[in-house]
Scaffold this motif. Structure first.
Motif, PDB file in Angstrom:
ATOM      1  N   ARG A   1      53.548  44.018  -8.737  1.00  0.00           N
ATOM      2  CA  ARG A   1      52.325  43.722  -9.497  1.00  0.00           C
ATOM      3  C   ARG A   1      51.926  42.251  -9.419  1.00  0.00           C
ATOM      4  O   ARG A   1      50.743  41.932  -9.540  1.00  0.00           O
ATOM      5  CB  ARG A   1      52.521  44.130 -10.965  1.00  0.00           C
ATOM      6  CG  ARG A   1      52.674  45.631 -11.156  1.00  0.00           C
ATOM      7  CD  ARG A   1      53.083  45.951 -12.589  1.00  0.00           C
ATOM      8  NE  ARG A   1      52.061  45.587 -13.564  1.00  0.00           N
ATOM      9  CZ  ARG A   1      51.100  46.398 -13.981  1.00  0.00           C
ATOM     10  NH1 ARG A   1      51.015  47.631 -13.492  1.00  0.00           N
ATOM     11  NH2 ARG A   1      50.234  46.000 -14.898  1.00  0.00           N
TER      12      ARG A   1
ATOM     13  N   GLU B   1      51.033  41.596  -5.629  1.00  0.00           N
ATOM     14  CA  GLU B   1      49.904  42.465  -5.297  1.00  0.00           C
ATOM     15  C   GLU B   1      50.023  43.017  -3.879  1.00  0.00           C
ATOM     16  O   GLU B   1      49.052  43.065  -3.102  1.00  0.00           O
ATOM     17  CB  GLU B   1      48.573  41.741  -5.501  1.00  0.00           C
ATOM     18  CG  GLU B   1      48.331  41.360  -6.962  1.00  0.00           C
ATOM     19  CD  GLU B   1      46.959  40.760  -7.200  1.00  0.00           C
ATOM     20  OE1 GLU B   1      46.369  40.219  -6.241  1.00  0.00           O
ATOM     21  OE2 GLU B   1      46.485  40.831  -8.350  1.00  0.00           O
TER      22      GLU B   1
ATOM     23  N   GLN C   1      53.384  52.549 -11.651  1.00  0.00           N
ATOM     24  CA  GLN C   1      52.657  51.349 -12.051  1.00  0.00           C
ATOM     25  C   GLN C   1      53.153  50.073 -11.381  1.00  0.00           C
ATOM     26  O   GLN C   1      52.582  49.005 -11.575  1.00  0.00           O
ATOM     27  CB  GLN C   1      52.720  51.193 -13.574  1.00  0.00           C
ATOM     28  CG  GLN C   1      52.085  52.328 -14.347  1.00  0.00           C
ATOM     29  CD  GLN C   1      50.589  52.424 -14.125  1.00  0.00           C
ATOM     30  OE1 GLN C   1      49.947  51.448 -13.769  1.00  0.00           O
ATOM     31  NE2 GLN C   1      50.024  53.610 -14.317  1.00  0.00           N
ATOM     32  N   GLY C   2      54.227  50.182 -10.608  1.00  0.00           N
ATOM     33  CA  GLY C   2      54.707  49.026  -9.873  1.00  0.00           C
ATOM     34  C   GLY C   2      55.816  48.277 -10.586  1.00  0.00           C
ATOM     35  O   GLY C   2      56.223  48.604 -11.692  1.00  0.00           O
TER      36      GLY C   2
ATOM     37  N   TYR D   1      54.101  42.186 -16.832  1.00  0.00           N
ATOM     38  CA  TYR D   1      53.467  43.496 -16.659  1.00  0.00           C
ATOM     39  C   TYR D   1      52.053  43.489 -17.226  1.00  0.00           C
ATOM     40  O   TYR D   1      51.131  44.074 -16.641  1.00  0.00           O
ATOM     41  CB  TYR D   1      54.319  44.566 -17.350  1.00  0.00           C
ATOM     42  CG  TYR D   1      53.802  45.982 -17.175  1.00  0.00           C
ATOM     43  CD1 TYR D   1      54.275  46.781 -16.123  1.00  0.00           C
ATOM     44  CD2 TYR D   1      52.861  46.518 -18.043  1.00  0.00           C
ATOM     45  CE1 TYR D   1      53.805  48.071 -15.956  1.00  0.00           C
ATOM     46  CE2 TYR D   1      52.386  47.807 -17.882  1.00  0.00           C
ATOM     47  CZ  TYR D   1      52.865  48.582 -16.828  1.00  0.00           C
ATOM     48  OH  TYR D   1      52.387  49.860 -16.665  1.00  0.00           O
TER      49      TYR D   1
END
Length: 442
Positions: free
Chosen positions: A287, A290, A320-321, A408
């Motif tokens: 996240r 990216e 969600q990574g 997050y």
């Protein structure tokens, strides 16, 4: 629906359980190359060190449980060597009897995990040279330690350091050889220094910046030869990392990253219809970076496996990574990291600033108060947190988990300062060290 899952550990069995709970008519076949299902790989060093009495304690669910209670056709010693993605078939070998097998599928999950990296050192076949990935590997090391007093660990990463600690606790003389210039190179240099100091305090011989050339001995290993020296030893553990176990996709259209990890989207789908991948054989979306990354950890494997199972059986849930969170115990120290380190931030081109801050694990006047070193990385222009590293005897886990949550949710240093964190003198000061650091970086 006929589901085939290749791999019987974290990702594979998380998916299998989700499928049988969702699709009551599912026919689920799992193909495990070894003989044991659903075991805690991260617990292996602690079994070797004697903190876990039996290797059976590391098994979450047995093969019999999957078969008898959940109706899963859980096969052992079934090694898949090829996937026909056009004809939807998997091929392999029964390692017990050498017979070939072929199984058709409607949907297939590759959850084959990762294998230890063993460079082509001369002498890797000598007795006393080990890798650590499975329960049989750990049991072999435990048995062989009866013959050893001087142990050499090749590699100064997580497994190498955890093994070194547990071997010292077993009364062995331990040496770590790492070709990197410092131990724990996943961390910034300040934290490597803390790890190396702790190793020296416990009598570990640390050899950095030397590459292993070969192992010497007749039938059993007697020495390790690097570019500079020869080190006498009774036993060697090679722990220099892992690589995705994905050779079965070599002749397919399945896309893989440079290191062989299968590229998946947020739904654990590959670029080939009805073929999924999850866990240590697959990529994980990062996240903060990216982009796809590869950080093989049990936490990711379980999440990705569960999500794969949901989506294979008709659901629609994205992964969600990750933010790159890890933690380890090394004797009296805990070392943790989440987000980016300084070199990662540099390589990615972030305009960032760093702050080293020495706080305390709890209120300064309360007994047991210990120093806690934090290194915070934030975006210079936006103030967003980019990463945290921490080392100390107490309280590292709390700060790492707070920072992981902040990453997050893309929080700024001002956001972190305003968090309502728990306080009582045995656990914290009125200002948490992470918040004290945030105040200095706003």
């Amino acid at each position: 629906m006929n589901y085939v899952i290749i791999g019987g550990d974290a990702a594979g069995m998380s998916a299998a359980m989700q499928i049988v709970r969702t699709d009551k008519k599912a026919k689920v076949t799992t193909l495990e190359m070894g003989g044991i299902y659903s075991y805690a790989q991260c617990g292996l060093p602690y079994y070797i060190g004697g903190l876990t009495e039996s290797s059976d304690d590391l098994i979450a669910r047995s093969r019999d449980t999957f078969e008898e209670e959940y109706g899963i056709d859980a096969r052992v010693y079934h090694k898949v060597t090829k996937i026909d993605t056009e004809g939807k078939r998997v091929f392999g070998t029964n390692l017990k009897n050498g017979e070939s097998f072929e199984i058709s599928y409607d949907k297939c999950l590759v959850a084959t995990g990762a294998a230890p990296v063993v460079p082509p050192f001369e002498g890797t076949g000598l007795e006393g040279v080990h890798t650590l990935k499975t329960i049989p590997d750990a049991e072999a090391i435990v048995d062989d330690l009866e013959n050893a007093s001087d142990v050499t660990v090749i590699g100064g990463g997580y497994i190498g350091l955890e093994m070194a600690e547990n071997l010292v606790e077993k009364g062995k003389k331990v040496r770590i050889i790492d070709q990197a210039s410092r131990l724990g190179s996943v961390y910034d240099k300040e934290f490597s220094k803390a790890i190396e100091d702790e190793a020296a305090r416990h009598g570990i011989e640390v050899v950095t910046g030397e590459s292993v050339e070969r192992f010497e001995g007749e039938e059993r290993v007697k020495s390790v030869v690097t570019g500079g020296k020869t080190y006498s030893t009774d036993l060697v553990i090679v722990a220099i990392g892992v690589k995705p176990n994905t050779s079965m996709i070599d002749d397919t259209r399945v896309h893989a990253s440079e290191n062989g990890a299968i590229i998946v989207n947020a739904y654990m789908e590959t670029n080939v219809e009805d073929l999924y991948a999850a866990g240590d054989c697959a990529t994980q979306y990062h996240r903060i970076k990216e982009k796809n990354d590869y950080q093989p950890l049990g936490t990711h494997a379980n999440k990705q496996g569960r999500i794969a199972g949901i989506n294979m059986s008709g659901g629609s849930q994205p992964f969600q990574g990750i933010v790159g969170t890890s933690i380890m115990k090394f004797f009296d120290l805990t070392v943790g990291k989440t987000g980016l380190g300084e070199k990662e931030a540099e390589d990615l081109g972030f305009d960032f600033e760093t702050l080293e801050f020495e706080g305390h694990s709890n209120a300064g006047y309360y007994p047991g108060n210990e120093p806690l070193l934090l290194k915070v990385i934030s975006h210079k222009n936006t103030g967003h947190l980019l990463g945290l590293q921490a080392v100390g005897k107490n309280g590292v886990d709390k700060r790492i988990d707070v920072a992981a949550t902040a990453l997050y949710h893309r929080m700024t240093m001002a956001d972190i300062e305003n968090l309502d964190l728990s306080y009582a003198p045995p656990y914290n000061g009125v200002w948490d060290p992470l918040q004290q650091a945030a105040r200095r970086m706003k």
